[in-house]
Design an enzyme around this catalytic site. Structure first.
Site, PDB file in Angstrom:
ATOM      1  CG  ASP A 197      -0.407  -0.610   2.500  1.00  0.00           C
ATOM      2  OD1 ASP A 197      -1.289  -1.389   3.139  1.00  0.00           O
ATOM      3  OD2 ASP A 197       0.837  -0.158   2.599  1.00  0.00           O
ATOM      4  CG  ASP A 215       0.314   4.299   4.014  1.00  0.00           C
ATOM      5  OD1 ASP A 215      -0.516   4.158   3.417  1.00  0.00           O
ATOM      6  OD2 ASP A 215       1.189   3.830   4.968  1.00  0.00           O
ATOM      7  CG  ASP A 226       7.745   2.008  13.308  1.00  0.00           C
ATOM      8  OD1 ASP A 226       8.188   2.645  12.520  1.00  0.00           O
ATOM      9  OD2 ASP A 226       7.100   0.783  13.335  1.00  0.00           O
TER      10      ASP A 226
HETATM   11  P1  ATP Z   1       4.012  -3.032   5.989  1.00  0.00           P
HETATM   12  O1  ATP Z   1       5.091  -3.072   4.806  1.00  0.00           O
HETATM   13  O2  ATP Z   1       4.149  -4.410   6.720  1.00  0.00           O
HETATM   14  O3  ATP Z   1       2.981  -2.451   5.736  1.00  0.00           O
HETATM   15  P2  ATP Z   1       4.779  -0.522   7.090  1.00  0.00           P
HETATM   16  O4  ATP Z   1       6.113   0.052   7.542  1.00  0.00           O
HETATM   17  O5  ATP Z   1       4.211   0.075   5.951  1.00  0.00           O
HETATM   18  O6  ATP Z   1       5.087  -2.050   6.963  1.00  0.00           O
HETATM   19  P3  ATP Z   1       2.405   0.056   8.473  1.00  0.00           P
HETATM   20  O7  ATP Z   1       1.713  -0.701   9.855  1.00  0.00           O
HETATM   21  O8  ATP Z   1       1.559   0.212   7.265  1.00  0.00           O
HETATM   22  O9  ATP Z   1       3.804  -0.719   8.407  1.00  0.00           O
HETATM   23  O10 ATP Z   1       2.567   1.510   9.008  1.00  0.00           O
HETATM   24  C1  ATP Z   1       2.940   2.547   7.976  1.00  0.00           C
HETATM   25  C2  ATP Z   1       4.190   3.557   8.598  1.00  0.00           C
HETATM   26  O11 ATP Z   1       3.537   4.092   9.819  1.00  0.00           O
HETATM   27  C3  ATP Z   1       5.105   2.848   9.303  1.00  0.00           C
HETATM   28  O12 ATP Z   1       6.107   2.922   8.002  1.00  0.00           O
HETATM   29  C4  ATP Z   1       5.826   3.647  10.246  1.00  0.00           C
HETATM   30  O13 ATP Z   1       6.318   4.686   9.609  1.00  0.00           O
HETATM   31  C5  ATP Z   1       4.535   4.087  10.896  1.00  0.00           C
HETATM   32  N1  ATP Z   1       4.131   3.378  12.021  1.00  0.00           N
HETATM   33  C6  ATP Z   1       3.521   2.155  11.826  1.00  0.00           C
HETATM   34  N2  ATP Z   1       3.260   1.627  13.235  1.00  0.00           N
HETATM   35  C7  ATP Z   1       4.063   2.526  14.114  1.00  0.00           C
HETATM   36  C8  ATP Z   1       4.309   2.413  15.474  1.00  0.00           C
HETATM   37  N3  ATP Z   1       3.941   1.658  16.162  1.00  0.00           N
HETATM   38  N4  ATP Z   1       5.080   3.315  15.802  1.00  0.00           N
HETATM   39  C9  ATP Z   1       5.586   4.499  15.347  1.00  0.00           C
HETATM   40  N5  ATP Z   1       5.358   4.307  13.875  1.00  0.00           N
HETATM   41  C10 ATP Z   1       4.554   3.426  13.213  1.00  0.00           C
HETATM   42 MG    MG Z   2       2.121  -0.243   5.311  1.00  0.00          MG
END
Ligand code: ATP
Ligand code: MG
Length: 448
Positions: free
Chosen positions: A72, A74, A150
């Site tokens: 996805d 963002d 994070d």
């Molecule tokens: P994935 O590829 O598994 O979706 P992702 O990094 O995109 O990994 P998401 O859960 O979609 O994970 O989160 C999107 C973004 O939001 C992350 O890249 C990070 O910048 C932020 N984020 C998500 N969870 C947290 C958290 N628990 N604490 C701080 N920032 C977070």
């Molecule tokens: Mg994601």
């Protein structure tokens, strides 16, 4: 318009430093518009044309940098959610405290988040004050938005204005070095949100990144904080850990960082006491099969996954009850219920998954039966296939059931022939129905 993105610089992290901006120009990175979803590009351009800052952010930038395919895309912006809604007809706002805009294009949703600072909001502010509080305290500058994320690898901003990447936390270098590093003081960041410990393990498994030493060090020490996380959130996180194609690596990571005993206390204890390692071999084989199915785009089920992960706990509970003299059918149902109930303290497994999970366990004993009626009844059970696959998996732990696997493999294709040859092979075997008492009890158990 929008919020000023050049707000006064102030220390954003308690320890090492202020956020210092590095700009990686287009010719110094490999993120190309060709690899970005056209819908995400539409959103970015529309925001930009309307005078707002517009960036692709988070996992998508990270994945594109390592040549992956983001699932996805963002977007982060200095436009408020209401301003975003004003720009897109296909937009809805979600969330109460942190309002996010979802711009909907058929099945694809582009999530648009306003830059946000990390200050928590007092839960008891009056409703009419919320808007003001939100403006003052939650929305923030792009720098603040970066440091509340994070890992450094997750805090990169791809600008649609000049196609450069903005890096406030050293994330670009860390992605090149394939290392996951928490932004700020690791212990403080885990205390703020313990689920980040699972995210560290999951993302390192998924991306094949190492976890930086300072980021890894506190995990075993703080692992028990995960018990404070919402069980429903842990369930979601478990699905991502084990059903995204990296289950084996995730499991090994949970073991290494001593998170397994917190997430699955009884299963971890049972695995520890299984000296031969047979149960652990079975779990790893099941997870490897799951990964192979995901890679082949075949469906995977949470029920089967949890049946596998909690099987060691079930076996142990069952053995204890039987050692206490509880008869087999009774012990099976009680072990299944008890293990499920205890696991719920940590991970909220919805009933639509826990009931089939229990059926997979409880059907295992029925594979030793060969009577015609019972064979046909089991073959038409809605959980037969899952339970049979589970039986096959159990061969990894023990050879005891090889005969059953062979019988039921045959029975699925030629049930009559299978039953006849079973009868011929054991003419003295019990052919009449079992005493009714036992069947009644099983039914009562299943209806609980
Ligand atoms: P994935 O590829 O598994 O979706 P992702 O990094 O995109 O990994 P998401 O859960 O979609 O994970 O989160 C999107 C973004 O939001 C992350 O890249 C990070 O910048 C932020 N984020 C998500 N969870 C947290 C958290 N628990 N604490 C701080 N920032 C977070
Ligand atoms: Mg994601």
């Amino acid at each position: 318009m929008g919020l000023p993105s050049t707000s006064r610089r102030r220390p954003l992290m308690t320890d090492d430093s202020d956020a210092a901006l590095t700009i990686i120009p287009r010719d110094a990175h490999n993120v190309s518009r060709r690899d970005i979803s056209p819908n995400a590009l539409r959103v970015l351009y529309r925001l930009r044309e309307s005078g707002f800052g517009a960036y692709l952010v988070g996992g998508a930038v990270r994945d594109l940098l390592i040549g992956g395919h983001p699932k996805d895309f963002d977007v982060a912006t200095d436009a408020t959610p209401e301003q975003v809604r004003g720009l897109f007809r296909n937009c809805r706002l979600i969330g109460r405290r942190f309002r996010l805009a979802h711009v909907v294009f058929g099945r694809e949703i582009i999530e648009v988040a306003t830059f946000r600072a990390n200050q928590p909001v007092d839960d008891d502010v009056e409703a009419h004050e919320v808007e003001q509080v939100v403006r003052d305290n939650i929305f923030g500058s792009i720098e603040e938005d970066a440091v509340r994320r994070d890992f450094t690898a997750n805090a990169l901003y791809y600008s649609i204005e000049d196609f450069s990447i903005r890096d406030y936390v050293g994330g670009f270098e860390d992605v090149q070095a394939r290392v996951l590093k928490l932004i700020g003081d690791p212990e403080r960041r885990y205390r703020e949100d313990p689920v980040r410990m699972l995210r560290a393990v999951r993302l390192s498994a998924k991306l094949d990144f190492t976890i930086d030493a300072a980021t890894a060090e506190p995990i075993p020490r703080l692992a028990s904080l995960l018990r404070e996380a919402a069980p429903a959130r842990l369930f979601e996180e478990c699905l991502k850990l084990f059903l995204s194609g990296h289950a084996v690596q995730s499991f090994l990571g949970l073991e290494t960082h001593e998170l397994l005993p917190v997430l699955f206390p009884e299963a971890a204890a049972a695995l520890r006491s299984n000296r031969s390692g047979a149960l652990r071999r079975m779990v790893l084989k099941g997870l490897a099969d799951t990964d192979a199915r995901v890679a082949a785009d075949e469906p995977v089920s949470p029920s089967f996954l949890f049946a596998l992960l909690m099987w060691p706990a079930y076996c142990r509970a069952l053995a204890r009850l039987q050692a206490d003299g509880v008869n087999a059918p009774e012990a099976q149902q009680r072990a299944a219920d008890r293990v499920t109930l205890h696991q719920m303290d940590v991970i909220a497994l919805p009933r639509r998954f826990s009931l089939p999970m229990q059926e997979i366990w409880l059907l295992q004993t029925r594979f030793s039966q060969r009577q015609r009626r019972r064979v046909f009844r089991l073959l038409s059970h809605p959980r037969f296939r899952a339970a049979y696959d589970f039986l096959v998996l159990r061969l990894t732990a023990s050879d005891e059931h090889r005969g059953d696997v062979e019988f039921w493999r045959e029975a699925q294709h030629h049930p009559d022939a299978a039953v006849e040859s079973a009868e011929a092979a054991a003419p003295d075997a019990e052919t009449s129905e079992r005493p009714r008492r036992r069947r009644r009890r099983r039914r009562a158990g299943g209806a609980e």
